[in-house]
Design a protein around this motif. Sequence first.
Motif, short mmCIF file in Angstrom:
data_model
loop_
_atom_site.label_atom_id
_atom_site.label_comp_id
_atom_site.label_asym_id
_atom_site.label_seq_id
_atom_site.Cartn_x
_atom_site.Cartn_y
_atom_site.Cartn_z
N MET A 274 0.83 -1.19 0.00
CA MET A 274 0.00 0.00 0.00
C MET A 274 0.87 1.25 0.00
O MET A 274 0.53 2.27 -0.59
N ARG A 275 2.03 1.16 0.67
CA ARG A 275 2.94 2.30 0.72
C ARG A 275 3.50 2.58 -0.67
O ARG A 275 3.62 3.75 -1.06
N TYR A 277 2.03 2.30 -3.32
CA TYR A 277 0.99 2.98 -4.09
C TYR A 277 0.74 4.38 -3.54
O TYR A 277 -0.21 5.04 -3.94
N ALA A 278 1.56 4.82 -2.55
CA ALA A 278 1.36 6.11 -1.91
C ALA A 278 -0.06 6.23 -1.39
O ALA A 278 -0.71 7.26 -1.49
N SER A 279 -0.57 5.11 -0.81
CA SER A 279 -1.93 5.11 -0.28
C SER A 279 -1.95 5.80 1.08
O SER A 279 -1.06 5.62 1.90
N GLN A 283 -7.25 5.20 3.21
CA GLN A 283 -7.37 4.20 2.12
C GLN A 283 -6.78 2.87 2.55
O GLN A 283 -7.35 1.82 2.30
N LEU B 61 10.96 2.40 0.72
CA LEU B 61 10.41 1.64 1.85
C LEU B 61 11.40 1.66 3.02
O LEU B 61 11.04 1.33 4.14
N ARG B 80 8.05 7.84 -5.11
CA ARG B 80 7.02 6.92 -4.61
C ARG B 80 5.65 7.60 -4.63
O ARG B 80 4.65 7.02 -5.04
N GLU B 81 5.64 8.86 -4.21
CA GLU B 81 4.35 9.56 -4.17
C GLU B 81 3.80 9.79 -5.57
O GLU B 81 2.59 9.90 -5.76
N ARG B 83 4.05 7.56 -7.80
CA ARG B 83 3.86 6.18 -8.27
C ARG B 83 4.75 5.89 -9.48
O ARG B 83 4.27 5.51 -10.54
N PRO B 107 -4.28 -0.69 -7.19
CA PRO B 107 -3.57 0.59 -7.30
C PRO B 107 -4.37 1.62 -8.10
O PRO B 107 -4.28 2.81 -7.81
N ILE B 110 -6.81 3.25 -5.84
CA ILE B 110 -6.16 4.20 -4.93
C ILE B 110 -5.80 5.47 -5.68
O ILE B 110 -5.90 6.57 -5.14
#
Lengths: 376, 263
Positions: A274-275, A277-279, A283, B61, B80-81, B83, B107, B110
């Motif tokens: 989920m991270r 996906y920048a969720s 969410q 991560l 990352r932000e 995507r 995804p 989201i």
Amino acid sequence: MKAPMYSWQASLAFLLVIFPIVVFVTNVGVPGLAWPYSGFSGGLAIALVTLPAWFSGRLLKLWEAALCFVCAHGAAVLLLGGIRGHEGTAGPGYYLVLASAWLLAWRCVAILSEQRPLSRLASTALRLIIPAIFGAWILIIWEAVTRGAGIPFILLPPPSAIGARIASSLPVLGADVRQTIFKAVIFGYVVGSGTGFLVAIAADRVPFLRRGLLPIGNMVSALPIIGVAPIMVMWFGFDWQSKAAVVIIMTFFPMLVNTVAGLAASGHMERDLMRTYASGYWQTLLKLRLPAAAPFIFNALKINSTLALIGAIVAEFFGTPVVGMGFRISTEVGRMNIDMVWAEIAVAALAGSVFYGVVALVERAVTFWHPSVRGG
Amino acid sequence: MTGTSPAVVAASKLGLTFQTNDGPVQALSNVDLTIGKGEFVSFIGPSGCGKTTLLRVIADLEKPTSGTISVNGMTAEQAREKRAYGYVFQAAALFPWRTIERNVGLPLEIMGLSKAEQAQRIKRTLDLVNLRGFEKKYPWQLSGGMQQRASIARALAFDADLLLMDEPFGALDEIVRDHLNEQLLELWGRTNKTICFVTHSIPEAVYLSTRIVVMSPRPGRVSDIIESTLPKQRPLDIRETPEFLAIAARVRDGLRAGHSYDD
């Protein structure tokens, strides 16, 4: 050339019934004897239990089960009819016939439990029949022993008397159920479980709540309900609101703890996913953590379904308007109307099972994906 | 190396030290690496060499404790932000309460794409990994290989140019793994994505990669970088050619060199 295959239940049933047969045959026509030696119905009952005990090993399994079923229950009906009006007079013959009939019913259930039906219909039917026979025999033995031994009504009334009491007091029982279950239990359950859930999410989101509130919540769960109930009556009055308050206190904590545990149940990999996906927090909560927590949440809902009922009934012991299941139990005990107490217990057990069953069905539908539900 | 293309990943003097109960552990130290667009780079090394950690740093991560990393010219966090990459984990990590198509669509949901756009992309990516016809199945109704293919589809669904794969086929048997390797190469050839691929299998690394980064442990570091001379078109039996075996031997030597001071 097949030798008969006797089961131990049928063999023992046969051994037990030898004594009644001998006594019956040697006393034909003698007046004034107790059941089963007194006449036609006793003789028929003895014959009924002897028949499958003798034939059981020579039949196909399903025929054997059917024969055991018919004869065991036929004998039970005759036996219960025979003791009516002669309570407390039962001799060894009575109990021997009862024991053999019970063994035959056992044999019947044992055969049915071994069956591996292919069709869904048959398997559903078996799932219902087996516990039904099982439950019926608990009632039959209860009825036969209380009547046969003449157990005082105050100690343990026979189920038939409880049934009669339920049938004759339906309006009273209905009013009690409305007061206790439809008002106090349902309201308290929904509000208690709901707040437990919301507080769990708040505690998950806000660290100081997690650190500060969870230990306090532990303390709340340790509050003795007997002590809390009278205080709630002081605070919220005699009517159902004070009982709902007790139910809220009782159901809040299991939901809080289980939801907190459930929110921690999703795996690291899934959360990393989920991270990537920048969720955002919400969410991730909605799409991953709450679905993963569902088995825990339903666990709490199931625990709470029985806790809520207990809480509401016990709370009514401490002051209530003249209606409600707990009120009825406490006053009818005082008036020695034990059958009414049992009637309330039976209704509470039924209501509790239905409540639990409904929650369990919803659980199966929602967590269909969980290994414990899909089976593997 | 395709030196002229812009760098997709650029790391310089990258280091990461974990604070554990047994004291600090240097998972990465002094990593310098530039990955160009369209490359297929494998990271290989014994466990504890930091290959997965490096991939996780690229994916934001993990945060590096020293040095710099940029992805698509941005910081790893910005990338990352935005995507910028799809990540494939060691296990499929599909959500068991979602059907395959809804897993692949996760995804996209989201990101807030329209339903029609989602449906179209799901269909396209499921075709790409040959999973058509399994849209309505749940993950637990599929074999391990199919589950991993679905998770690759999920990483491809939002069309990031960079694909990060962390031993994606490690848990699969060799027959399935060969098959998926072939399909992955074909997919790479068709989409021209940049792929970073962590593995501990030498044949897998040599078969797939344009460049092989050999890493060694304590502290985790890059000990060798080997350019592959194999052509872009690679049938499975290329693994028996002398050229393939020569590269594999170099990788093995590199691994041994990184290990040599170890007992």
